[in-house]
Design an enzyme around this catalytic site. Structure first.
Site, PDB file in Angstrom:
ATOM      1  N   GLY A 215      37.955  36.803  30.508  1.00  0.00           N
ATOM      2  CA  GLY A 215      36.593  37.238  30.814  1.00  0.00           C
ATOM      3  C   GLY A 215      36.449  37.815  32.207  1.00  0.00           C
ATOM      4  O   GLY A 215      35.534  38.601  32.465  1.00  0.00           O
ATOM      5  N   GLU A 324      25.242  38.212  38.596  1.00  0.00           N
ATOM      6  CA  GLU A 324      26.031  38.941  39.611  1.00  0.00           C
ATOM      7  C   GLU A 324      26.346  40.361  39.133  1.00  0.00           C
ATOM      8  O   GLU A 324      27.464  40.852  39.215  1.00  0.00           O
ATOM      9  CB  GLU A 324      27.329  38.172  39.903  1.00  0.00           C
ATOM     10  CG  GLU A 324      27.074  36.712  40.281  1.00  0.00           C
ATOM     11  CD  GLU A 324      28.319  35.966  40.756  1.00  0.00           C
ATOM     12  OE1 GLU A 324      29.366  36.103  40.106  1.00  0.00           O
ATOM     13  OE2 GLU A 324      28.235  35.271  41.774  1.00  0.00           O
ATOM     14  N   CYS A 342      32.889  39.748  47.685  1.00  0.00           N
ATOM     15  CA  CYS A 342      34.046  40.050  46.834  1.00  0.00           C
ATOM     16  C   CYS A 342      33.924  41.421  46.173  1.00  0.00           C
ATOM     17  O   CYS A 342      34.941  42.072  45.914  1.00  0.00           O
ATOM     18  CB  CYS A 342      34.210  38.978  45.752  1.00  0.00           C
ATOM     19  SG  CYS A 342      34.914  37.429  46.347  1.00  0.00           S
ATOM     20  N   CYS A 417      35.015  31.929  46.452  1.00  0.00           N
ATOM     21  CA  CYS A 417      35.859  33.105  46.181  1.00  0.00           C
ATOM     22  C   CYS A 417      35.904  34.052  47.368  1.00  0.00           C
ATOM     23  O   CYS A 417      36.934  34.688  47.616  1.00  0.00           O
ATOM     24  CB  CYS A 417      35.358  33.834  44.936  1.00  0.00           C
ATOM     25  SG  CYS A 417      33.599  34.219  44.944  1.00  0.00           S
TER      26      CYS A 417
END
Lengths: 657, 657
Positions: A215, A324, A342, A417
């Site tokens: 995913g 997001e 990110c 992250c």
């Protein structure tokens, strides 16, 4: 001086194979790569980026193991290895990837060879690599979430499980570790895991049991890089299989994870921004290695759609907190801009692959904008706290408890992250700055340092982005042939001149072609070129379909987007401020401020806002003629430096009436 | 005619106790209530709302049991009762509340006594009530999620579990069922559960084991209403305990669930909008019943802050998809307006309690705006599909798979809180229209129907909101004393006149005081008053701090907010449209369109947008002078009627240059 040569279609250019290997960089190219350009060997020594990278090297990266320990990531590895007891910590299936991203960052840092902090860092890396190796299962599988929490069940939750995503970051860390240190301990782990994955995933007719994709794309670029590192073609083929299986409903068909439409048919970026961008980076990698024209066209098409309609002025990507997600075209909110750090990093990674593949300067234009704004805002000046989201406005009276999706810098995130992602990009930044091809060397970004492509080496010295003067000195050059030094003239730049020796050219006699100023001659060591980019501060407006900034302008100077911060405007907030566009902008370099920044000072006033009672909407006639309030001097700072003082409001886009 | 009497401070007014009971309405008042006004007995017969309520009665409500069956809600009750086997269905801990809200809606509908559909509905209600009663545990506890999925563990997850929230909706349904039918089967269930809860929750010194509150307020208003229905003071005390325990960290201290600061100290609404609003409705209820001046002041303060800075022009509340949250002051986005339908309903419920408590017209101003716009958009014209969120803009090219948080109407939601909430408000709407006090009768909303307060009955006839003429005929009145007929002159209305018998007054000789036109005389049956509100369409601008709509206006007419929909503008989208504010607005009633609406037609043009290449930001000078594109006639429809034709773009706020 030779006249700049006429534009050569970039697709006819190609870098010689011997230039394709960058020993210590993240985007090597395979021997059969079909790219216009190959990454140059580079080092950054001095200037703006050296400062940021020093903080990264001395503060951010060294703090990694301690933070990963306290968050439980390292303990998970020990428990999986059977050397410790306890429960899985971290709450997310992808926490292993934080370890891998830190290992990648630390490896690129080790590759710098700066001695002062490396002995401790090398020991930390060795220790963490051992933890990773210890947690690997005998057949190569490695994922502490599924191992510890899901009874070892594998590949049953590809939609959410992030197993291949984590594997991808492991592979990237291993490639970095191998390139940086020459050691194979982590690469062996990665290869073993990649082989396990390769034995499981494939089309039904391949005889492998699972027709599936993760995913969250990530393994695709990693497998291409593993192919580049090992020469093993299976990894490239597996990456191609994964990329092409998106859009066929294997994940439920949602746009969120790019499963609504095959990439080759897509006409716009959609869904979760980071996922989309990692997938597109892989498409560029595959097109680079295989010459797949359809994949390349898709990547070019989606990049153009994204930049024209879904990119914030900071280079930030992703309009929605919820999921997001990329929003609709021209949906570019300010206070709720998501612009995950990110996503900025993924955008740089994708755009750099496109820049090399096509040779086109616009990709590096976006990289520059992203690096100096949407990306760099993600880490504090001291390297100790972070922004996960990067809004373009914080309102007066904004309340914010901090945390993952906050407009306040945070020490570490529950979903961590971004911090190690920032670390790995900063630690490998020099590899995104220059390239070479058969015709010469191209400088994409201006940083003080040394760049080598084949038998050409140049040295670059600049105070960019504070000053627009960039000096390039030829250090090594073939004596027997002419070659082209290509300097990118940024998309924001409307006026420049260039001096070659004693001769000065301006844009009329040294024109830019497709973003490149191409200077061809038989250069000799010691030859010196000075490019002067005019850095007048400017007011920028958006396409009128960007509803969120109607009636506003942004202040920019060079590659920097500016913002107002409440700290510079005592005695009031920012929600009632109006910029006077008829008054000149002035600049002042402030070595004392925010680590040394050039500020832009503008004239404005506070808006007189009549008391509206309990209802803030009024008949338009009376609302249209508010008298002006008191004058106020507006001091704009670079956006990347915001949120390094006390909490308060901030805005990039400034109303003009 | 007597001159309207001078303003009497509303806090000195009080409705006599005998007026406080509305036999079939949702907000009864206790015998000691300290409210300025008491709800009138009312019925709606004809006109705008009768049409919407008929669809609710004939389509929406009757479909409830089938939808609750297919979604698994009813089966959960059977499994909990032991009369069926299987697994819990629905995915959320609050799915029982969908059943209760439907039962409440159906009960209010039964109270209408309209025979055509009631026999089937009564049987459905009886059947569902039996399922609920069957699922109750011997000690009164009832929650299928915790019973079936959590091993019967109770009150251990107050933050997320929604146990008391569900109990609150059960109590409200039971009160409605009792008021509507006189039957006590469901009320007995509710009382037994309330007693179980009362035996468990309380301050530590009370000897009851749990000092806790539910993460989602709802039980608080329900307990007040149960006190009103049963006279049992314990329920009122428990409601007061719950309300005052928010803001003390029992839920972790987050603003999300109003646990950051005690309600009595709060200065702004914050967190999850529906939660905040239900809690404030309870504060108003408590202030009503106890005369608690501090709670009343807090509710007044927060209402003023909310309306002045956090309310969309539609009355919609909640700026964030993420966490379904109020945003910052003046953060009122268009395409990402959340404006949950349930928040509009909660706002009406809270504001009505405030209107009764204080006697002030502004609360009913917001109710009107919300009912006609932010609330009514939540249900399709055919009563068969729903909007959970109510954005003020849908962009050209918007892609949307439908579902809970979509800008596309959906048949039923996974989180199906909104549809039965709409049903219950529409089915009880007449109780939000009029009130009485010792001095007379007040009409808050204009709907064709009959209103009774004490010994006064008036009949109202109107084509509102399409026409501004409202006829009021006195049907029953005391012959021995003067009394005041109070007519709310809406906050949007700048021009009106009123005819009493043969005499016409305008705003100069019949002025409005605090929103009320007060007409005092010794009225006699047959006396007729006609209020004429000027309904010229108008252009409305927002406070300049509402960045999202800078340079835009909205079209309004009477209480209706208008929007453009793509269906009325073939041959192009809406993102490039500009309204010409110098040209007149014209109106046309279109009986054929969207069930019969008055449209507003305006002049505009399509903006000429130069090709921006790959980057949509340009130097402000050139961007500021775009030439106009082609002219286009703009047809605006009422916002409540949008999204009833084909999918397409929509916008409320229209750029003016």
């Amino acid at each position: 001086m030779h006249r700049p040569r006429s534009a050569v279609p970039s697709s006819t250019l190609s870098a010689p194979a011997e230039q394709r290997g960058t020993p210590t960089g993240p985007v090597r190219q395979g021997p059969d790569a079909k790219a216009a350009l190959a990454p140059a060997t580079a080092e950054v020594r001095g200037g703006f980026w050296e400062t940021r990278r020093t903080v990264n090297a001395h503060t951010s990266i060294p703090q990694g193991p301690g933070l990963l320990e306290s968050a439980g990531n390292l303990q998970n590895l020990r428990i999986a290895a059977g050397t410790a007891e306890g429960e899985f910590q971290g709450g997310y299936p992808f926490v292993d990837s934080d370890v891998y991203k830190w290992l990648e960052a630390a490896s690129w840092q080790l590759a710098q060879g700066t001695p002062e902090s490396d002995s401790g860092l090398a020991a930390d890396v060795e220790r963490v690599v051992s933890l990773v190796a210890g947690a690997q299962q005998p057949d190569g599988y490695l994922n502490t979430w599924f191992h510890l929490l899901k009874g070892g069940e594998r590949y049953k939750d590809l939609r959410w499980g992030h197993e291949l995503y984590c594997a991808g970051h492991l592979i990237q860390a291993a490639v970095a570790h191998h390139r940086a240190t020459g050691g194979s301990e982590l690469l062996d782990v990665a290869v073993k895991f990649a082989d396990q994955i390769d034995s499981v995933f494939g089309l039904p007719e391949s005889g492998r049991p699972i027709d599936g994709i993760d995913g969250h794309p990530e393994i695709e670029t990693a497998l291409v890089e593993l192919y580049r590192e090992t020469g093993e073609r299976r990894y490239l083929d597996l990456a191609g299989y994964f990329v092409d299986r998106f859009g066929h409903g294997l994940l439920g068909g949602e746009a969120y994870c790019q499963d609504r439409v095959p990439l080759r048919e897509a006409i716009d970026v959609e869904g979760h921004a980071v996922r989309q961008l990692y997938l597109l980076a892989a498409a560029a990698d595959l097109a680079t290695e295989t010459g797949d024209a359809e994949l390349r066209a898709a990547a070019e098409r989606l990049w153009a759609a994204m930049t024209a309609t879904k990119t914030h002025i900071t280079g930030g990507l992703g309009a929605h907190h919820d999921e997001e997600d990329f929003g609709d075209p021209y949906e570019l909110p300010n206070e709720r801009a998501y612009c995950e750090t990110c996503a900025a990093i993924a955008s740089v990674q994708w755009s750099w692959r496109m820049a090399l593949l096509t040779g086109e300067a616009r990709y590096s234009d976006l990289i520059e904008r992203t690096l100096y704004n949407g990306f760099l805002a993600g880490v504090s000046l001291d390297g100790e706290s972070w922004l996960y989201v990067n809004p373009l406005q914080v309102r007066d009276g904004h309340t914010d408890p901090g945390g993952d999706q906050s407009a306040r810098r945070t020490r570490w995130f529950r979903c961590a992250c971004c911090p190690p992602n920032v670390m790995r990009l900063l630690a490998s930044l020099e590899h995104y700055l220059a390239s070479g091809d058969a015709g010469g060397l191209q400088i994409h970004q201006y940083a003080t340092g040394r760049y080598t492509a084949g038998d050409i080496t140049v040295r670059c010295e600049t105070d960019y982005p504070w000053q627009g003067s960039i000096g390039v000195t030829v250090e090594k050059a073939p004596s027997d042939r002419p070659w082209t030094l290509s300097l990118r003239v940024p998309q924001w730049c409307s006026e420049y001149r260039v001096r070659c020796g004693d001769t000065v050219y301006d844009q009329s006699d040294a024109p830019v072609t497709d973003g490149w100023l191409r200077l061809e001659r038989t250069w000799a060591p010691g030859d010196r070129i000075v490019l002067e980019l005019a850095l007048e501060p400017r007011l920028t407006a958006a396409d009128p379909r960007v509803d969120a900034v109607r009636g506003c302008v942004a202040i920019e100077r060079g590659p920097l987007v500016y913002c107002l911060e409440q700290a510079d405007h005592p005695g009031g907030g920012l929600d009632d401020i109006v910029l006077d566009t008829t008054r000149p902008l002035t600049v002042e370099h402030r070595p004392d401020l925010l680590g040394g920044v050039t500020t832009v000072v503008a004239a404005g006033h506070r808006r007189h806002i009549p008391d509206a009672g309990w209802w803030p909407y009024r008949t338009a006639d009376t609302a249209d003629i508010p008298p002006a309030g008191g004058p106020v001097e507006l001091t704009a700072i670079p956006y990347y430096a915001w949120a390094n003082r006390q909490d308060g409001s901030m805005r990039v886009w400034l109303p003009t009436s």
